[in-house]
Design a protein around this motif. Structure first.
Motif, PDB file in Angstrom:
ATOM      1  N   ALA A  30       8.624  13.061   0.949  1.00  0.00           N
ATOM      2  CA  ALA A  30       9.783  12.633   1.833  1.00  0.00           C
ATOM      3  C   ALA A  30      10.481  11.384   1.561  1.00  0.00           C
ATOM      4  N   HIS A  31      11.632  11.444   1.855  1.00  0.00           N
ATOM      5  CA  HIS A  31      12.407  10.235   1.879  1.00  0.00           C
ATOM      6  C   HIS A  31      12.413   9.667   3.363  1.00  0.00           C
ATOM      7  N   PRO A  32      12.124   8.314   3.315  1.00  0.00           N
ATOM      8  CA  PRO A  32      11.618   7.961   4.781  1.00  0.00           C
ATOM      9  C   PRO A  32      13.002   8.207   5.786  1.00  0.00           C
ATOM     10  N   LYS A  33      14.241   8.243   5.158  1.00  0.00           N
ATOM     11  CA  LYS A  33      15.318   8.290   6.168  1.00  0.00           C
ATOM     12  C   LYS A  33      16.275   9.456   5.798  1.00  0.00           C
ATOM     13  N   CYS A  34      15.462  10.535   5.457  1.00  0.00           N
ATOM     14  CA  CYS A  34      16.071  11.646   5.271  1.00  0.00           C
ATOM     15  C   CYS A  34      16.257  12.481   6.602  1.00  0.00           C
ATOM     16  N   ASN A  47      11.156  -2.289   1.599  1.00  0.00           N
ATOM     17  CA  ASN A  47       9.574  -2.665   2.150  1.00  0.00           C
ATOM     18  C   ASN A  47       9.111  -1.406   3.052  1.00  0.00           C
ATOM     19  N   LEU A  48       7.899  -1.936   3.473  1.00  0.00           N
ATOM     20  CA  LEU A  48       7.191  -0.887   4.197  1.00  0.00           C
ATOM     21  C   LEU A  48       7.727  -0.832   5.743  1.00  0.00           C
ATOM     22  N   ASP A  49       8.257  -1.889   6.149  1.00  0.00           N
ATOM     23  CA  ASP A  49       9.039  -1.825   7.407  1.00  0.00           C
ATOM     24  C   ASP A  49      10.245  -0.920   7.371  1.00  0.00           C
ATOM     25  N   TRP A  50      10.980  -0.994   6.360  1.00  0.00           N
ATOM     26  CA  TRP A  50      12.166  -0.035   6.187  1.00  0.00           C
ATOM     27  C   TRP A  50      11.631   1.300   6.041  1.00  0.00           C
ATOM     28  N   GLY A 104      -4.407  14.972  11.700  1.00  0.00           N
ATOM     29  CA  GLY A 104      -5.030  15.222  10.523  1.00  0.00           C
ATOM     30  C   GLY A 104      -4.284  14.710   8.971  1.00  0.00           C
ATOM     31  N   ALA A 105      -3.007  14.490   9.255  1.00  0.00           N
ATOM     32  CA  ALA A 105      -2.071  14.226   8.329  1.00  0.00           C
ATOM     33  C   ALA A 105      -2.187  12.853   7.679  1.00  0.00           C
ATOM     34  N   ARG A 106      -2.348  12.528   6.361  1.00  0.00           N
ATOM     35  CA  ARG A 106      -2.617  11.446   5.768  1.00  0.00           C
ATOM     36  C   ARG A 106      -1.131  10.771   5.354  1.00  0.00           C
ATOM     37  N   ILE A 107      -0.742   9.758   5.579  1.00  0.00           N
ATOM     38  CA  ILE A 107       0.730   9.160   5.181  1.00  0.00           C
ATOM     39  C   ILE A 107       0.417   8.156   4.163  1.00  0.00           C
ATOM     40  N   VAL A 108       1.080   8.473   3.159  1.00  0.00           N
ATOM     41  CA  VAL A 108       1.136   7.510   1.937  1.00  0.00           C
ATOM     42  C   VAL A 108       2.504   7.228   1.537  1.00  0.00           C
ATOM     43  N   PHE A 109       2.705   5.709   1.367  1.00  0.00           N
ATOM     44  CA  PHE A 109       3.934   5.357   0.949  1.00  0.00           C
ATOM     45  C   PHE A 109       3.869   4.936  -0.541  1.00  0.00           C
TER      46      PHE A 109
END
Lengths: 665, 221
Positions: free
Chosen positions: B75-79, B114-117, B131-136
């Motif tokens: 996913a795109h963080p802002k989509c 960055n991560l904050d964004w 149970g979801a694992r979030i990965v950047f």
């Protein structure tokens, strides 16, 4: 456009229904116009919040939804807003609104990311559209939804077929819910229309009734205005009439508070009408009258006390009969000067008034009182004159009869004197001289002397002559004594009546005897004038009456009948006197003559004072008889068939033998 | 009785007004139709589908579950469109046995961010899935490794590392609701529809800029 046609509705009700529907549609159009703007704002906000930008890696652009919310939303809302505000109530407006509303459902679903909750907008919109109460209007959004699915099926099958793949019949479920709501809303619209129809019908009936009422009210108002105009005119006339009243006219409450007064109060009392309004009517009474009323009030009942001093005496004096019986009171002018007045108060029951009002007139009777006093004085003088005239009439009758008798007495005395003178006393004296001359030779003288020889014969003749004269003289003296006795009787009779009558005292009287006495007083005159008197006298028990006044009446009536006979020119003069019992406690004495009679025009005037038809009459006799009869509570009347046909005077006396003590005089 | 009615303009004025209104109505209809079609077209146009490897890449830093289905979403963080995909996943995993599937969501962080964004509302929404694992994925290596090009792209491998599903699980851009992808993934997790791999359209923002190479693999963060 007619909302819907029913055969039951009257044209007016149909018009009302259409008007109500137009107003409903117009207001709903405006509501949707506002809703369109709100939805446009909501859509834009949703787009900005949910999908403000679209990203490509590190770069971003304004999301298509934002532009769609801005431009497509504007496009969707523009026409319905314009029509809703510019042409509210028109069919085109609500049809466009219906289409736009379902478009907004689609847009909002898109802008909110297809949230299932946003799909409720479809059902809410359908419910909103039912505000129009037109089920046909629900067809448009339903059609658009169908078109949406059709178009999407053509251009965007994924969005449709994806659903079909998961649940081939879910669209039917969705469609069923929509159809279900549409059916429900259509039924609701129909019910709403029916209610509007009923309301219109009732409003028509109500307005018709109102119109009738308004017509009636207007008619009544006009009638009332006319009545008020008439009433005002009538009141003005009445006021003028009241003000023109010479006697003050007042209206008062039960507490004697003056409500109105006519203008004449100023003339009589010195108060202006306005000054009296609200004052107590006792203000117009003299202190003496008020004091009297106050004293009486202590015995009055509550109503009389409440009625005030002025009204209370009327209620008592007339047994609470305020029908207008006049009462003489001393009124008071402004300043307190009393004056005699005749006060009349009567109660007036006014419709729609709980308490009656009282009206009163106050008449200044000062002049009348003075005139009455003068009249009383004059009347007394007249009565006295009548009495004197009556007495004079009797005296005249007495003197007339006494005069007649005195004439006989005089004649008798003259006859006696002539007889005495013719009695030959000188012859007897000469004879006595001769006898004395020849007393010494009286025998020779008688026998020898020539003269002496005649002396016996002379004596015999003288004796015869004197005897004859003596008889005549005795007869004359007898007549003279009779006449003197008659005079004595007449005078004594007069004296007897005068004595008893002067005191004016009633006493038991034998009416027949009294009539005989009255005739007796006139006997000589009757005889001299050859008047025949016939009496038919019933034997009645004595009755109590003033004997003198009755004798006066009878003497006058008999004397009047005698004169009527004398002046009639008839050879026969006849008077009939009848005494008989009348109706009830009455006795009748009729004096009928065959004299000159009375013309019809004089029948009513004959008892008037000073009226007479005789040249030497004074008009006192019959008047005094009438006055005396009135005093005896008797009635005297006359009837005549006309001139030359005689007349009958009828004296109707009170007769109460049962109350008369049997006391023979 | 007089009844007041709205008096529409009469005669020529009425006809003129009606004519104008009909023209306006036609223009309005066309505008709305055109806009709607454009919106449909935008929403219904999928992004480029990824070409996921048939087998779980061994060099991936992501974890292949020993049992059950391993799902990886990129996913795109802002989509904004991916919000619908997250919602669908959340709805799906609310009814899935935790032992039968694992979920890893990879937020591809564009260069220079960055991560904050990257910790956006979408990230917070993803964290809410049990149970979801979030990965950047800062350099995009994992994204490239699994061939993801469009935000919302999802691939599912069985315990043997065999690709069972790839594509999107929404019916359109930024649109929740029943979709072929959603239906296929749900069936995979609950019914095990067989060995055939299912591929569907992905609706979302591009994960890489035009100047980025989305084919070259990168190191896992």
């Amino acid at each position: 456009m007619k909302f819907f046609q029913t055969t039951q509705l009257t044209p007016t009700a149909q018009a009302l229904l259409d008007e109500q529907h137009d107003q409903l549609c117009a207001s709903t159009d405006r509501l949707f116009a506002a809703l369109m703007i709100l939805q446009w704002v909501g859509g834009l906000v949703a787009a900005l919040l949910i999908s403000p930008r679209t990203w490509i890696g590190t770069t971003s652009h304004v999301h298509f939804h934002v532009w769609a919310a801005l431009f497509l939303g504007t496009a969707v809302s523009s026409l319905p807003v314009y029509l809703g505000l510019r042409y509210p109530g028109r069919p085109l407006t609500r049809n466009v609104i219906a289409a736009a509303q379902v478009c907004w459902s689609a847009l909002l679903i898109h802008f909110t990311g297809g949230r299932i909750e946003t799909h409720f907008h479809v059902f809410v919109s359908l419910a909103f559209l039912s505000f129009y109460r037109e089920w046909r209007l629900l067809i448009i959004p339903t059609t658009i939804v169908a078109l949406d699915h059709a178009i999407r099926g053509i251009f965007w099958p994924q969005s449709v077929y994806g659903v079909f793949v998961e649940s081939p019949f879910r669209w039917l479920e969705h469609a069923a819910w929509v159809v279900f709501e549409v059916v429900i809303l259509a039924g609701s619209c129909r019910r709403g229309r029916l209610e509007m129809q009923q309301i219109a019908q009732r409003q028509d009936e109500l307005e018709t009734t109102n119109q009738h009422i308004e017509d009636a009210v207007q008619r009544r108002t006009q009638e009332l205005a006319a009545s008020e105009s008439k009433l005002a005119a009538s009141e003005s006339r009445l006021r003028t009439l009241l003000d023109s009243s010479v006697d003050p006219l007042l209206t008062m409450t039960a507490q004697a508070e003056i409500l109105s007064a006519s203008r004449s109060v100023e003339t009589v009392f010195g108060w202006k009408p306005d000054e009296l309004i609200g004052k107590n009517a006792n203000l117009l009474l003299a202190d003496s009258a008020e004091a009297e009323i106050t004293a009486d009030d202590s015995k009055g009942n509550d109503h009389e006390k409440a009625g005030g001093k002025l009204l209370a005496p009327f209620q008592r004096s007339s047994a609470i009969d305020l029908s207008g019986r006049p009462r003489e009171l001393n009124a008071a002018r402004r300043g307190g000067a009393p004056f005699p007045s005749q006060v009349t108060v009567w109660q007036v029951e006014l419709p729609n008034e709980s308490e009656p009002i009282y009206m009163g007139t106050v008449r200044d009777i000062t002049e009348r009182k003075n005139a009455e006093a003068e009249l009383v004085s004059l009347n007394q003088r007249l009565v006295d004159s009548a009495h004197q005239a009556g007495k004079a009439e009797i005296a005249n009758s007495v003197l007339h009869n006494v005069g007649n008798v005195l004439n006989s007495v005089n004649v008798s005395a003259e006859i006696v004197r002539e007889k005495v003178r013719e009695l030959g006393i000188e012859n007897l004296t000469r004879l006595a001289g001769v006898v004395e001359e020849h007393i010494d030779d009286f025998g020779s003288f008688v026998s020898t002397d020539q003269r002496g020889k005649h002396l016996p014969r002379f004596l015999i003749d003288l004796s015869d002559q004197m005897a004859s004269e003596e008889q005549l003289m005795i007869e004359e003296v007898q007549s003279l004594m009779s006449n003197i006795e008659h005079i004595k009787t007449v005078i004594s009779t007069q004296q007897a009546y005068a004595k008893s009558g002067m005191a004016g005292i009633a006493e038991p009287v034998d009416l027949a005897d009294l009539i005989r006495d009255a005739v007796h007083v006139n006997t000589s005159s009757m005889r001299r004038h050859h008047v025949e008197v016939n009496c038919e006298l019933a034997e009645l028990e004595p009755t109590v009456i003033d004997k003198h006044k009755l004798l006066q009446i009878l003497v006058n009536l008999i004397s009047n009948a005698k004169y009527a006979c004398m002046e009639s020119g008839n050879e026969e003069h006849r008077i009939s006197i009848r005494l008989k019992h009348g109706d009830g406690d009455r006795a009748l004495i009729e004096v009928e003559d065959n004299g000159m009679g009375i013309p019809k025009e004089n029948v009513t005037r004959i008892f008037a004072h000073g009226f007479t038809t005789r040249s030497e009459g004074h008009g006192f006799g019959l008047h005094s008889a009438a006055v005396a009869a009135n005093e005896l509570k008797a009635e005297i009347s006359v009837s005549s068939d006309g001139p030359g046909k005689g007349a009958t005077f009828i004296l109707d006396l009170p007769y109460s033998p049962a109350e008369v003590p049997t006391c023979k005089m | 009785m007089q009844v007041s009615r709205m008096n529409p303009p009469g005669g020529a004025a009425l006809r003129q007004t009606q004519k104008r209104l009909w023209i306006a109505l036609a223009l309005w209809g066309m505008a709305v139709l055109a806009g709607t079609l454009a919106l449909m077209s935008y929403s219904g146009t999928p992004g480029p589908s990824g070409i996921a490897q048939e087998h779980w890449p061994t060099d991936s830093g992501l974890t292949l579950a020993a049992e059950g289905i391993s799902i990886v979403m990129f996913a795109h963080p802002k989509c904004p469109c991916t919000r619908s995909s997250i919602e669908e996943l959340s709805r799906l995993f609310a009814h899935v046995d935790p032992g039968s599937a694992s979920l890893q969501i990879v937020f591809r962080v564009p260069p220079g961010r960055n991560l904050d964004w990257a910790k956006s509302g979408l990230w917070r929404k993803a964290q809410e899935i049990p149970g979801a694992r979030i990965v950047f994925d800062f350099d995009g290596a994992e994204t490239r490794r699994f061939g993801a090009k469009t935000s919302g792209y999802l691939c599912a491998y069985d315990a043997a590392g065999q690709l069972r599903f790839r594509g999107g699980i929404t019916p359109a851009r930024n649109h929740e609701g029943a979709s072929a992808g959603g239906y296929a993934l749900s069936s995979l997790l609950t019914e095990d529809i067989g060995q055939e791999m299912v591929s569907t359209n992905v609706f979302g923002c591009p994960l890489f800029s035009d100047d980025e190479d989305c084919e070259e693999p990168h190191e896992q963060q």
